[in-house]
Scaffold this motif. Structure first.
Motif, PDB file in Angstrom:
ATOM      1  N   THR A 120       0.832  -1.207   0.000  1.00 21.15           N
ATOM      2  CA  THR A 120       0.000   0.000   0.000  1.00 21.15           C
ATOM      3  C   THR A 120       0.863   1.252   0.000  1.00 21.15           C
ATOM      4  O   THR A 120       0.590   2.213  -0.737  1.00 21.15           O
ATOM      5  N   MET A 121       1.916   1.245   0.816  1.00 24.78           N
ATOM      6  CA  MET A 121       2.808   2.398   0.867  1.00 24.78           C
ATOM      7  C   MET A 121       3.467   2.640  -0.494  1.00 24.78           C
ATOM      8  O   MET A 121       3.522   3.780  -0.979  1.00 24.78           O
ATOM      9  N   MET A 122       3.924   1.575  -1.140  1.00 25.60           N
ATOM     10  CA  MET A 122       4.581   1.720  -2.432  1.00 25.60           C
ATOM     11  C   MET A 122       3.595   2.180  -3.504  1.00 25.60           C
ATOM     12  O   MET A 122       3.924   2.983  -4.378  1.00 25.60           O
ATOM     13  N   TYR A 123       2.370   1.676  -3.432  1.00 21.91           N
ATOM     14  CA  TYR A 123       1.321   2.059  -4.377  1.00 21.91           C
ATOM     15  C   TYR A 123       1.056   3.563  -4.291  1.00 21.91           C
ATOM     16  O   TYR A 123       0.983   4.262  -5.303  1.00 21.91           O
ATOM     17  N   GLU A 124       0.916   4.063  -3.069  1.00 25.15           N
ATOM     18  CA  GLU A 124       0.633   5.486  -2.889  1.00 25.15           C
ATOM     19  C   GLU A 124       1.856   6.345  -3.201  1.00 25.15           C
ATOM     20  O   GLU A 124       1.721   7.482  -3.670  1.00 25.15           O
ATOM     21  N   GLN A 125       3.049   5.797  -2.958  1.00 24.42           N
ATOM     22  CA  GLN A 125       4.260   6.525  -3.346  1.00 24.42           C
ATOM     23  C   GLN A 125       4.337   6.664  -4.863  1.00 24.42           C
ATOM     24  O   GLN A 125       4.773   7.691  -5.381  1.00 24.42           O
ATOM     25  N   ALA A 126       3.905   5.616  -5.566  1.00 24.19           N
ATOM     26  CA  ALA A 126       3.872   5.675  -7.031  1.00 24.19           C
ATOM     27  C   ALA A 126       2.914   6.762  -7.494  1.00 24.19           C
ATOM     28  O   ALA A 126       3.186   7.485  -8.464  1.00 24.19           O
ATOM     29  N   ARG A 127       1.781   6.914  -6.814  1.00 29.28           N
ATOM     30  CA  ARG A 127       0.830   7.964  -7.162  1.00 29.28           C
ATOM     31  C   ARG A 127       1.460   9.347  -6.967  1.00 29.28           C
ATOM     32  O   ARG A 127       1.277  10.251  -7.779  1.00 29.28           O
ATOM     33  N   GLU A 128       2.209   9.498  -5.858  1.00 26.08           N
ATOM     34  CA  GLU A 128       2.904  10.764  -5.608  1.00 26.08           C
ATOM     35  C   GLU A 128       3.949  11.030  -6.696  1.00 26.08           C
ATOM     36  O   GLU A 128       4.101  12.168  -7.166  1.00 26.08           O
ATOM     37  N   THR A 129       4.673   9.985  -7.095  1.00 31.67           N
ATOM     38  CA  THR A 129       5.705  10.137  -8.121  1.00 31.67           C
ATOM     39  C   THR A 129       5.099  10.587  -9.444  1.00 31.67           C
ATOM     40  O   THR A 129       5.625  11.484 -10.118  1.00 31.67           O
ATOM     41  N   VAL A 130       3.982   9.960  -9.831  1.00 32.80           N
ATOM     42  CA  VAL A 130       3.315  10.338 -11.078  1.00 32.80           C
ATOM     43  C   VAL A 130       2.824  11.784 -10.999  1.00 32.80           C
ATOM     44  O   VAL A 130       2.961  12.548 -11.957  1.00 32.80           O
ATOM     45  N   ALA A 131       2.251  12.163  -9.870  1.00 29.02           N
ATOM     46  CA  ALA A 131       1.753  13.533  -9.699  1.00 29.02           C
ATOM     47  C   ALA A 131       2.878  14.551  -9.890  1.00 29.02           C
ATOM     48  O   ALA A 131       2.699  15.577 -10.568  1.00 29.02           O
ATOM     49  N   LYS A 132       4.045  14.256  -9.319  1.00 27.64           N
ATOM     50  CA  LYS A 132       5.185  15.157  -9.469  1.00 27.64           C
ATOM     51  C   LYS A 132       5.695  15.157 -10.905  1.00 27.64           C
ATOM     52  O   LYS A 132       6.094  16.194 -11.441  1.00 27.64           O
ATOM     53  N   PHE A 133       5.683  13.985 -11.534  1.00 34.19           N
ATOM     54  CA  PHE A 133       6.195  13.848 -12.902  1.00 34.19           C
ATOM     55  C   PHE A 133       5.416  14.709 -13.888  1.00 34.19           C
ATOM     56  O   PHE A 133       5.992  15.310 -14.801  1.00 34.19           O
ATOM     57  N   ILE A 134       4.096  14.792 -13.707  1.00 42.75           N
ATOM     58  CA  ILE A 134       3.280  15.584 -14.643  1.00 42.75           C
ATOM     59  C   ILE A 134       2.829  16.910 -14.022  1.00 42.75           C
ATOM     60  O   ILE A 134       2.020  17.622 -14.595  1.00 42.75           O
ATOM     61  N   HIS A 135       3.361  17.230 -12.839  1.00 40.13           N
ATOM     62  CA  HIS A 135       3.099  18.505 -12.166  1.00 40.13           C
ATOM     63  C   HIS A 135       1.618  18.693 -11.825  1.00 40.13           C
ATOM     64  O   HIS A 135       1.058  19.789 -11.979  1.00 40.13           O
ATOM     65  N   ALA A 136       0.996  17.607 -11.335  1.00 40.36           N
ATOM     66  CA  ALA A 136      -0.371  17.723 -10.837  1.00 40.36           C
ATOM     67  C   ALA A 136      -0.351  18.438  -9.485  1.00 40.36           C
ATOM     68  O   ALA A 136       0.665  18.447  -8.785  1.00 40.36           O
ATOM     69  N   GLN A 137      -1.479  19.019  -9.105  1.00 41.48           N
ATOM     70  CA  GLN A 137      -1.557  19.743  -7.839  1.00 41.48           C
ATOM     71  C   GLN A 137      -1.578  18.800  -6.642  1.00 41.48           C
ATOM     72  O   GLN A 137      -1.140  19.162  -5.555  1.00 41.48           O
ATOM     73  N   SER A 138      -2.093  17.580  -6.856  1.00 45.43           N
ATOM     74  CA  SER A 138      -2.229  16.645  -5.751  1.00 45.43           C
ATOM     75  C   SER A 138      -2.215  15.222  -6.277  1.00 45.43           C
ATOM     76  O   SER A 138      -2.639  14.959  -7.410  1.00 45.43           O
ATOM     77  N   SER A 139      -1.760  14.297  -5.432  1.00 46.33           N
ATOM     78  CA  SER A 139      -1.800  12.888  -5.815  1.00 46.33           C
ATOM     79  C   SER A 139      -3.241  12.385  -5.913  1.00 46.33           C
ATOM     80  O   SER A 139      -3.501  11.351  -6.528  1.00 46.33           O
TER      81      SER A 139
END
Length: 264
Positions: free
Chosen positions: A72-91
């Motif tokens: 679960t932690m890795m899954y949500e970290q992946a969401r954070e990584t994608v958000a940063k990669f495309i410059h989304a405001q939030s995961s």
């Protein structure tokens, strides 16, 4: 302070990053040029997948044991990584799906279809992939809406001057590819989005080709939805991303239902 020059690695070094390029095709070293369809996987991705399945595999958000907590932690970290990669405001604006096609279908059926009525319009472009045509055709047929298409000129560029007359109060969605998978044409995304938003019309951008060829900043673009697949960006098959601004996402009904949504 002088900027450091980018290191120039020889092509042979890059080939070593991709194990499949060590194989032979017709008794010759493999040369793979079909990245527009899917990309080969570098060693770091293969090793990460292997590490997960050999040391961390468990259901995400479904257990209180150590492996489930780790997954679960890795899954949500992946969401954070994608958000940063495309410059989304939030995961919270990142939705994991099976691929770009499912992401487009999700928006077409869960967001747009409930808002469509006879006489409404959807605007696409003449250079769309079928994944960004057929879902809109299906919801248009189900609702009585129609589809308009932005043409291209002799150089393969969109005739954006035609868009102004196409946008009306009956237009409920504009959807277009950031980069054409056939022509390689780059759409003037910010200009299209600005024109649509001036009339309060939501926009979906199919970023399947753009995500691995150019920097993508969804906040700067202003798109309501942006979609792409992992397998076209050196990631695993069967994974995709739907970016959606938080406001339209939170008002959408569930696209699919099942055990993951049960609280009682």
């Amino acid at each position: 302070m002088k900027a450091k020059k980018a290191s120039k690695r020889p092509i042979t070094d890059f080939r070593k990053d991709f194990p499949i390029l060590a194989t032979l095709a017709n008794n010759k070293p493999l040369s793979y040029l079909d990245n527009g369809a899917t990309t080969q996987k570098p060693t770091v991705v293969i090793e990460a997948l292997n590490r997960y399945y050999t040391t961390q595999n468990a259901n995400v958000h479904r257990g209180i044991h150590k492996l489930s907590e780790t997954s679960t932690m890795m899954y949500e970290q992946a969401r954070e990584t994608v958000a940063k990669f495309i410059h989304a405001q939030s995961s919270k604006e990142i939705v994991f799906v099976k691929g770009c096609t499912e992401a487009i279908n999700l928006v077409a059926h869960a967001f747009l279809l409930p808002r469509l009525k006879p006489g409404d319009k959807i605007i696409l472009t003449i250079m769309e992939h079928h994944a960004n045509i057929v879902p809109w055709q299906v919801v248009a047929k189900a609702s009585g809406a129609t589809i308009d298409v932005i043409p291209i000129d002799e150089k393969g560029n969109l005739k954006i001057d035609k868009l102004d007359s196409m946008l009306t109060e009956n237009t409920k969605m504009v959807a277009f590819s950031h980069i054409s998978n056939v022509l390689g044409s780059i759409s003037p995304a910010k200009k299209i989005i600005a024109k649509a938003h001036a009339l309060g019309i939501p926009v979906l951008v199919d970023g399947a080709q753009a995500i691995s060829h150019m920097p993508v900043d969804v906040t700067d673009l202003g798109a309501d939805f942006y979609t792409f697949s992992a397998h076209k960006a050196f990631g695993p098959t069967g994974v995709g991303v739907l970016y959606g601004r938080y406001e339209p996402l939170k008002d959408m009904p569930p696209y699919q239902t099942g055990g993951g949504m049960i609280e009682k």
